[in-house]
Design an enzyme around this catalytic site. Structure first.
Site, mmCIF file in Angstrom:
data_model
loop_
_atom_site.group_PDB
_atom_site.id
_atom_site.type_symbol
_atom_site.label_atom_id
_atom_site.label_comp_id
_atom_site.label_asym_id
_atom_site.label_seq_id
_atom_site.Cartn_x
_atom_site.Cartn_y
_atom_site.Cartn_z
ATOM 1 N N ARG A 88 0.848 -1.197 0.000
ATOM 2 C CA ARG A 88 0.000 0.000 0.000
ATOM 3 C C ARG A 88 0.882 1.245 0.000
ATOM 4 O O ARG A 88 1.709 1.435 0.891
ATOM 5 C CB ARG A 88 -0.898 -0.007 1.243
ATOM 6 C CG ARG A 88 -1.882 1.146 1.355
ATOM 7 C CD ARG A 88 -2.663 1.007 2.645
ATOM 8 N NE ARG A 88 -3.690 2.031 2.794
ATOM 9 C CZ ARG A 88 -3.967 2.659 3.947
ATOM 10 N NH1 ARG A 88 -3.288 2.352 5.035
ATOM 11 N NH2 ARG A 88 -4.915 3.561 4.007
ATOM 12 N N PHE A 106 1.138 10.444 2.316
ATOM 13 C CA PHE A 106 0.484 9.881 3.494
ATOM 14 C C PHE A 106 1.362 8.787 4.103
ATOM 15 O O PHE A 106 2.128 9.063 5.031
ATOM 16 C CB PHE A 106 -0.904 9.351 3.140
ATOM 17 C CG PHE A 106 -1.656 8.778 4.320
ATOM 18 C CD1 PHE A 106 -1.620 9.399 5.564
ATOM 19 C CD2 PHE A 106 -2.396 7.606 4.180
ATOM 20 C CE1 PHE A 106 -2.309 8.872 6.648
ATOM 21 C CE2 PHE A 106 -3.083 7.071 5.258
ATOM 22 C CZ PHE A 106 -3.042 7.701 6.496
ATOM 23 N N GLN A 108 2.981 1.317 3.309
ATOM 24 C CA GLN A 108 2.680 0.228 4.240
ATOM 25 C C GLN A 108 3.151 -1.116 3.695
ATOM 26 O O GLN A 108 3.046 -1.402 2.505
ATOM 27 C CB GLN A 108 1.173 0.170 4.498
ATOM 28 C CG GLN A 108 0.765 -0.827 5.577
ATOM 29 C CD GLN A 108 -0.690 -0.664 5.991
ATOM 30 O OE1 GLN A 108 -1.228 0.437 5.941
ATOM 31 N NE2 GLN A 108 -1.324 -1.756 6.397
ATOM 32 N N ASN A 157 -2.612 -1.564 12.161
ATOM 33 C CA ASN A 157 -3.496 -2.476 12.872
ATOM 34 C C ASN A 157 -4.933 -2.299 12.424
ATOM 35 O O ASN A 157 -5.246 -1.405 11.637
ATOM 36 C CB ASN A 157 -3.356 -2.295 14.392
ATOM 37 C CG ASN A 157 -3.628 -0.867 14.838
ATOM 38 O OD1 ASN A 157 -4.564 -0.228 14.355
ATOM 39 N ND2 ASN A 157 -2.818 -0.360 15.752
ATOM 40 N N PHE A 202 3.896 0.919 8.823
ATOM 41 C CA PHE A 202 3.873 1.946 7.783
ATOM 42 C C PHE A 202 4.900 3.026 8.088
ATOM 43 O O PHE A 202 5.263 3.263 9.244
ATOM 44 C CB PHE A 202 2.480 2.545 7.598
ATOM 45 C CG PHE A 202 1.890 3.218 8.818
ATOM 46 C CD1 PHE A 202 2.178 4.542 9.118
ATOM 47 C CD2 PHE A 202 1.027 2.518 9.652
ATOM 48 C CE1 PHE A 202 1.634 5.162 10.226
ATOM 49 C CE2 PHE A 202 0.472 3.125 10.763
ATOM 50 C CZ PHE A 202 0.766 4.452 11.056
ATOM 51 N N LEU A 248 -2.749 10.119 14.203
ATOM 52 C CA LEU A 248 -2.692 8.657 14.298
ATOM 53 C C LEU A 248 -2.032 8.187 15.597
ATOM 54 O O LEU A 248 -1.943 6.986 15.839
ATOM 55 C CB LEU A 248 -1.914 8.080 13.111
ATOM 56 C CG LEU A 248 -2.509 8.290 11.726
ATOM 57 C CD1 LEU A 248 -1.581 7.712 10.670
ATOM 58 C CD2 LEU A 248 -3.882 7.648 11.622
ATOM 59 N N HIS A 268 -1.808 4.012 16.685
ATOM 60 C CA HIS A 268 -0.674 3.434 15.965
ATOM 61 C C HIS A 268 0.621 3.784 16.682
ATOM 62 O O HIS A 268 1.145 4.888 16.522
ATOM 63 C CB HIS A 268 -0.654 3.932 14.525
ATOM 64 C CG HIS A 268 -1.852 3.509 13.733
ATOM 65 N ND1 HIS A 268 -1.998 2.237 13.232
ATOM 66 C CD2 HIS A 268 -2.975 4.194 13.403
ATOM 67 C CE1 HIS A 268 -3.160 2.154 12.597
ATOM 68 N NE2 HIS A 268 -3.766 3.321 12.685
#
Length: 270
Positions: free
Chosen positions: A65, A70, A73, A110, A121, A130, A141
Site C-alpha cells: 500500500r 500519506f 505500508q 493495525n 507503515f 494517528l 498506531h
C-alpha cells in the site's frame, strides 16, 4: 575530537542513560534505507519487529500500500493487507510523550486496539492524529522507529504508480531486512532534570521553548541523536531559536542557572 568531547561532557553532565539503539537496513528493489529502532522507549513494539527481522520474516515481502503524501505500508507476507504473523501484540504507549507519527517515523499498522502484528507503515508527512494517545483510540498506531538514512529511496517508493487499491505497479519488494549495526542515542530518563517543552514539534526553521523563564537559562544545547553538538547558545536572549539543520531527530538540553537541567527530543521536518 572537539565534538566528541562535547558530546561526552553533555552525556556525563546530564547523567543521561546512554543506550545503543538497533540499526536496521531495509533492502528493496528500489534501493536501501536505514532505520533506527526505538528500543528503549518502545521495547515491546520494537522488540517484536526485531524478532521478525531476525527470523527473516520480511524477506521477499512487498509494500502492498502506497499513498503519496500519506504512508507506505508493508509487512504482510500475503501481500493483501490482511495477513500477519499469526499473533497480535498489545499497543504500547510512549510514557515520555516525545514520540509522534511525524514524517520519517515508522508505526504499527493495525485493525483496532491491540491488533498489531507484522504490518507497519512509514509516515510520508506529519500524521499526529494517528498517535496512540489521541482520539479515536481505535486508530492508535504506536511509533517504534524512524528512517535515519536513505530517505531519497523512501521518497522514490512514495512516487511509484499504483492501482485503484493503492498497490504499487510493479511490486516494490523488501529483498531482505537485516540488523546492520547500532546507533548511539540518549533516552530522556535517568537524569536529574525535566522534560523540555518545545513548539512546534516537528518544526521547519525555528523552535520556541515554553514553561521556563528566560532569565533562568544559562545555556541551550542541541545535539544530533548520535551525540554531535549542532547548536549551542550560552546566556540565551530569546526563547525562540533558529534551526538551520537537516531533517531528522535531535536532542535538546537546557542548563539552568540554579543547576537544574532539562532534556527533550525535537524533530525537523522536510
Amino acid at each position: 575530537m572537539k565534538k566528541f568531547l562535547l558530546a561526552v561532557v553533555f552525556l556525563i553532565s546530564t547523567q543521561a542513560v546512554l543506550t545503543a539503539q538497533t540499526k536496521v537496513t531495509i533492502y528493496t528493489t528500489f534501493g536501501n534505507f536505514d532505520v533506527e529502532m526505538y528500543d528503549s522507549l518502545m521495547p515491546i513494539t520494537a522488540g517484536n519487529f526485531l524478532s521478525l527481522v531476525n527470523s527473516k520474516y520480511y524477506d521477499g515481502v512487498i509494500f502492498h500500500r502506497v499513498i503519496k503524501n500519506f504512508v507506505i505500508q508493508g509487512g504482510d507476507p500475503t501481500g493483501t493487507g490482511s495477513g500477519g504473523p499469526g499473533y497480535t501484540i498489545p499497543d504500547e504507549f510512549d510514557s515520555t510523550g516525545v514520540l509522534s507519527n511525524t514524517i520519517r517515523t515508522i508505526s504499527m499498522a493495525n485493525s483496532g486496539p491491540n491488533s498489531g502484528g507484522s504490518q507497519f507503515f512509514i509516515n510520508l508527512k506529519n500524521n499526529a492524529y494517528l498517535d496512540y494517545d489521541k482520539a479515536p483510540l481505535t486508530s492508535a498506531h504506536p511509533i517504534f522507529a524512524i528512517v535515519r538514512d536513505g530517505w531519497n529511496i523512501v521518497d522514490s517508493i512514495a512516487n511509484v504508480s499504483v492501482n485503484s487499491s493503492d498497490r504499487p505497479m510493479p511490486d516494490v519488494v523488501m529483498d531482505s531486512v537485516r540488523v546492520t549495526g547500532r546507533y548511539i542515542g540518549v533516552v530522556e530518563v535517568g537524569f536529574d532534570g525535566s522534560k523540555v517543552e518545545v513548539s512546534p514539534n516537528p518544526f521547519v526553521c525555528e523552535i520556541k521553548l515554553s514553561g521556563v523563564e528566560l532569565r533562568e537559562l544559562k545555556a541551550i544545547s542541541i545535539y544530533s541523536v548520535d551525540g554531535v553538538l549542532v547548536k549551542e547558545i550560552v546566556n540565551p536572549q530569546s526563547l525562540t531559536i533558529s534551526m538551520d539543520v537537516s531533517a531528522g531527530t535531535y536532542m535538546i538540553h537546557t542548563l539552568y542557572k540554579n543547576g537544574r537541567q532539562g532534556m527533550g527530543k525535537i524533530v525537523k521536518s522536510d
